[in-house]
Write a protein that holds these residues in place. Structure first.
Motif, PDB file in Angstrom:
ATOM      1  N   ILE A 161       0.861  -1.180   0.000  1.00  0.00           N
ATOM      2  CA  ILE A 161       0.000   0.000   0.000  1.00  0.00           C
ATOM      3  C   ILE A 161       0.895   1.226   0.000  1.00  0.00           C
ATOM      4  CG2 ILE A 161      -1.860   1.222   1.193  1.00  0.00           C
ATOM      5  CD1 ILE A 161      -2.251  -1.460   2.805  1.00  0.00           C
ATOM      6  N   SER A 163       1.198   5.676  -1.492  1.00  0.00           N
ATOM      7  CA  SER A 163       0.548   6.866  -2.025  1.00  0.00           C
ATOM      8  C   SER A 163       1.180   7.263  -3.354  1.00  0.00           C
ATOM      9  CB  SER A 163       0.659   8.018  -1.022  1.00  0.00           C
ATOM     10  OG  SER A 163       2.020   8.272  -0.718  1.00  0.00           O
ATOM     11  N   ASP A 164       0.574   8.256  -3.980  1.00  0.00           N
ATOM     12  CA  ASP A 164       1.078   8.798  -5.249  1.00  0.00           C
ATOM     13  C   ASP A 164       0.649  10.257  -5.288  1.00  0.00           C
ATOM     14  OD1 ASP A 164       1.208   9.553  -8.100  1.00  0.00           O
ATOM     15  OD2 ASP A 164       1.613   7.426  -8.434  1.00  0.00           O
ATOM     16  N   LEU A 167      -2.530  11.677  -6.874  1.00  0.00           N
ATOM     17  CA  LEU A 167      -3.849  11.395  -6.304  1.00  0.00           C
ATOM     18  C   LEU A 167      -4.175  12.300  -5.112  1.00  0.00           C
ATOM     19  CD1 LEU A 167      -3.903   7.486  -6.453  1.00  0.00           C
ATOM     20  CD2 LEU A 167      -4.847   9.131  -8.071  1.00  0.00           C
ATOM     21  N   GLY A 199       3.124   4.877  -6.044  1.00  0.00           N
ATOM     22  CA  GLY A 199       1.868   4.148  -6.066  1.00  0.00           C
ATOM     23  C   GLY A 199       1.551   3.545  -7.418  1.00  0.00           C
ATOM     24  N   ARG A 200       1.733   4.321  -8.471  1.00  0.00           N
ATOM     25  CA  ARG A 200       1.431   3.858  -9.833  1.00  0.00           C
ATOM     26  C   ARG A 200       2.406   2.776 -10.307  1.00  0.00           C
ATOM     27  NH1 ARG A 200       2.943   9.544 -12.611  1.00  0.00           N
ATOM     28  NH2 ARG A 200       2.107  10.204 -10.586  1.00  0.00           N
ATOM     29  N   THR A 216      -5.805  -4.772  -7.856  1.00  0.00           N
ATOM     30  CA  THR A 216      -5.296  -3.418  -7.639  1.00  0.00           C
ATOM     31  C   THR A 216      -6.497  -2.511  -7.397  1.00  0.00           C
ATOM     32  OG1 THR A 216      -5.362  -2.840  -9.991  1.00  0.00           O
ATOM     33  CG2 THR A 216      -3.311  -3.768  -9.162  1.00  0.00           C
ATOM     34  N   VAL A 218      -7.843   1.540  -5.476  1.00  0.00           N
ATOM     35  CA  VAL A 218      -7.534   2.827  -4.867  1.00  0.00           C
ATOM     36  C   VAL A 218      -8.559   3.094  -3.768  1.00  0.00           C
ATOM     37  CG1 VAL A 218      -7.358   5.312  -5.248  1.00  0.00           C
ATOM     38  CG2 VAL A 218      -6.548   3.723  -7.009  1.00  0.00           C
ATOM     39  N   GLU A 279      -4.845   6.151  -1.374  1.00  0.00           N
ATOM     40  CA  GLU A 279      -3.795   5.139  -1.288  1.00  0.00           C
ATOM     41  C   GLU A 279      -4.042   4.076  -2.343  1.00  0.00           C
ATOM     42  OE1 GLU A 279      -3.546   3.640   2.696  1.00  0.00           O
ATOM     43  OE2 GLU A 279      -3.527   5.654   3.581  1.00  0.00           O
ATOM     44  N   ILE A 280      -2.982   3.638  -2.975  1.00  0.00           N
ATOM     45  CA  ILE A 280      -3.045   2.560  -3.969  1.00  0.00           C
ATOM     46  C   ILE A 280      -2.611   1.266  -3.311  1.00  0.00           C
ATOM     47  CG2 ILE A 280      -2.097   1.679  -6.135  1.00  0.00           C
ATOM     48  CD1 ILE A 280      -1.763   4.569  -7.048  1.00  0.00           C
ATOM     49  N   VAL A 282      -1.870  -2.898  -3.994  1.00  0.00           N
ATOM     50  CA  VAL A 282      -1.643  -3.969  -4.962  1.00  0.00           C
ATOM     51  C   VAL A 282      -1.549  -5.271  -4.171  1.00  0.00           C
ATOM     52  CG1 VAL A 282      -0.010  -4.972  -6.601  1.00  0.00           C
ATOM     53  CG2 VAL A 282      -0.498  -2.519  -6.668  1.00  0.00           C
TER      54      VAL A 282
END
Length: 288
Positions: A161, A163-164, A167, A199-200, A216, A218, A279-280, A282
């Motif tokens: 987990i 961030s990016d 976003l 994140g990406r 995946t 968000v 938060e992303i 995966v």
């Protein structure tokens, strides 16, 4: 009846008590843990946890994932972090949580110092690996992903987990002192090898490490409130104070600029603002 919500409330209460202690360094991390509880718990609820599993939290910090998992599931959790200071606080928090009945029956927690680039665990040790806000701070994310792959058993899962910056949005824009403080901290993180847009990249990082990506998603959090809030102001001020030496040593701020920024931040007038952060996550599986 499962009393996970009661146990999680105990976790929140204990975390708040530690955030209020004067002797805790980097308290902003605990404050951040409290403020983002709903986001991480929404992600944790999707994980394929089963009783008796061995779960490893890499870069556990002050236990945001670590204690939630043990409150929600009857699993064995190993928390690994490079900071002796954070682990010492975790030991205190763990002792308090155990005494107050915050761990689910059958759950256990072990804390161990270690490096995400060379995890101190044998091959195939874990059924699952989790990390949150780890990859944005490390310069070689693929080495960390490969280490997670190594310590997982076949068909084990990983959940990362992070961030990016793309976003995060605010309207109207942050007040000047808040913008300057955020920019200084971002510059320091990048200077230390951090990646603000990680994140990406997470899905590609784990795919390249040999994992099969299974999910995946968000998780956003949006508010309309007075900004900077007292909490946001405190967190930024504590981050600046924690990074003071490096901010000056790396030439990001001069000492007079640092002192002026800290003063201006504390005096900045709050105004109504819409803000959204996300938060992303995966989730991936090690092939059999």
């Amino acid at each position: 009846m499962d009393r996970s919500l009661d146990r999680l409330q105990i976790v929140d209460d204990v975390m708040q008590a530690f955030a209020d202690r004067e002797d805790i360094t980097d308290k902003w991390l605990i404050r951040q843990t409290i403020a983002t509880a709903a986001m991480r718990r929404a992600i944790l609820a999707t994980l394929p946890m089963r009783p008796g599993m061995h779960i490893v939290d890499v870069g556990c910090g002050y236990g945001a994932l670590l204690f939630d998992i043990a409150a929600m599931h009857s699993v064995h959790v190993t928390g690994i972090d490079h900071s002796p200071a954070a682990l010492a606080v975790d030991e205190e928090i763990l002792s308090t949580l155990a005494a107050r009945g915050a761990l689910k029956d059958g759950a256990s927690i072990t804390l161990q110092r270690g490096d995400a680039m060379a995890l101190p665990l044998p091959d195939g040790f874990a059924d699952g690996v989790v990390s949150r806000f780890l990859f944005q701070h490390i310069p070689n994310s693929r080495t960390a992903a490969a280490e997670m792959f190594r310590i997982l058993r076949s068909e084990g899962f990983v959940c990362a987990i992070d961030s990016d910056d793309a976003l995060s949005i605010e309207y109207p824009a942050d007040p000047p002192a808040v913008t300057r403080a955020k920019d200084a901290l971002k510059s320091l993180q990048r200077a230390k090898g951090g990646v603000r847009e990680v994140g990406r990249q997470l899905a590609s990082i784990f795919h390249d490490a040999g994992f099969s990506i299974t999910q995946t998603f968000v998780v956003p959090q949006a508010v309309y409130s007075l900004a900077p809030s007292d909490l946001a102001r405190d967190i930024l001020a504590e981050q600046l104070q924690a990074g003071r030496q490096e901010l000056v040593a790396r030439g990001i701020l001069t000492k007079p600029e640092y002192l002026e920024l800290l003063r201006d931040l504390r005096q900045e007038e709050a105004r109504w603002q819409f803000s959204m952060h996300a938060e992303i996550a995966v989730i991936a599986q090690k092939p059999s």
